[in-house]
Design an enzyme around this catalytic site. Structure first.
Site, PDB file in Angstrom:
ATOM      1  CB  CYS A   1       6.542   3.305  -9.003  1.00 44.25           C
ATOM      2  SG  CYS A   1       4.831   2.749  -9.264  1.00 44.25           S
TER       3      CYS A   1
ATOM      4  CB  ALA B   1      -6.527  10.879 -11.004  1.00 43.24           C
TER       5      ALA B   1
END
Length: 330
Positions: free
Chosen positions: A149, A188
């Site tokens: 993003c 993660a």
């Protein structure tokens, strides 16, 4: 004569495993990963005039995403990657919205099945693509990385700065997002996020030194995505940035309407800074989740470009077959 009629009706093309275009001109799409990104992609695919989602794949039929898709009338499967071996789930494009580790396993299978894989994870496998900077990669590779993003938000601006500023040696990118729009998968895979973002920045700017940072604004849970791109240089004619930034903004807004510059570029100690923000479309995700929306909008732009090219090829091929069939008749 029966063979000629089949050619004229396009029946042979419809049976061709390599061409799954419907008569309505939509390309068959699969989505694997039923979290927020996967469901939002589903909503966007269903709105597209070029794409048709034929299978929505996860591992738990009772998950929120699976139930949402089923309520829309979309075929769902809890068979994971194995679902794509089923004949009724045959498709040409698959969005992988699982995790970096899963995509490493999935990529080989998608390749064997001849699918265009659009990787929503930071797996570092596919060819980086930012739609505003060109889509040639989509037709030249079978695995396309949507980078991250932060990458989709910052790379176009970083390229403008790299082209406009002589002697540019270092770029810093900092993105701040809502805690509600960043999931456990991203947290993660932070190392992969940073690596993929830097890889995309290097590809499109040619600069070798980058600083990438992703922050979560716990104090303002409804904050939209905010990204700062800072280019460090000895000197800068800041007025020369206005036109190229305006042109780049129009390219991005063609597929991410909520992308905007927060202010004019500003001179900072040792360089120039550009502040931008991203507000989402509000499809399945809240509008403040611009970080998720920008990567999904970019992925849809990739898929639609591939589908439009395939459709044109299909029409051209059908016209050629029709012409040859008419010659055989006479």
């Amino acid at each position: 004569m029966q063979f000629i009629k089949a050619l004229l009706n396009g029946e042979l093309l419809q049976k061709d495993q390599g061409n799954n275009l419907y008569d309505n001109g939509r390309l068959r799409v699969g989505i694997i990963g039923t979290g927020k990104i996967g469901v939002d992609l589903l909503v966007k695919v269903r709105r597209s005039p070029w794409l048709d989602c034929v299978i929505f794949v996860g591992r738990n039929l009772q998950s929120e995403g699976m139930r949402y898709a089923a309520e829309l009338g979309v075929r769902v499967s809890d068979q994971g990657i194995n679902a794509f071996f089923e004949t009724e789930n045959r498709c040409d494009i698959v969005f992988d919205a699982t995790s970096a580790a899963c995509h490493i396993e999935h990529a080989q299978i998608f390749d064997e099945l001849g699918l265009l894989a659009i990787d929503m994870t930071p797996s570092q496998i596919g060819e980086c693509c930012v739609p505003a900077l060109g889509l040639d990669e989509v037709l030249e590779n079978k695995n396309i990385s949507m980078i991250s993003c932060g990458g989709q938000a910052s790379i176009p601006v970083a390229q403008v700065l790299a082209k406009a500023i002589p002697g540019l040696t270092r770029i810093a990118v900092k993105s701040t997002v809502s805690p509600h729009s960043i999931g456990p998968g991203t947290l993660a895979n932070l190392d992969e996020y940073y690596h993929n973002t830097k890889t995309g920045l290097k590809k499109y700017t040619g600069i070798q030194e980058f600083e990438v940072e992703l922050l979560v604004d716990e104090a303002n849970p409804n904050t939209r995505m905010l990204t700062t791109v800072t280019a460090y240089c000895d000197s800068m004619d800041i007025d020369s940035l206005q036109l190229p930034l305006t042109n780049m903004l129009k390219k991005i807004q063609a597929y991410v309407p909520g992308y905007k510059l927060e202010s004019e570029p500003v001179l900072v100690n040792g360089g120039v800074r550009v502040d931008l923000s991203v507000e989402g479309l509000g499809d399945y995700l809240p509008k403040y989740a611009g970080n998720l929306d920008i990567i999904n909008c970019a992925a849809i732009a990739v898929a639609e470009h591939y589908a439009q090219t395939a459709l044109l090829s299909h029409v051209s091929k059908k016209s050629l077959i029709h012409h040859r069939a008419m010659q055989l008749e006479y």
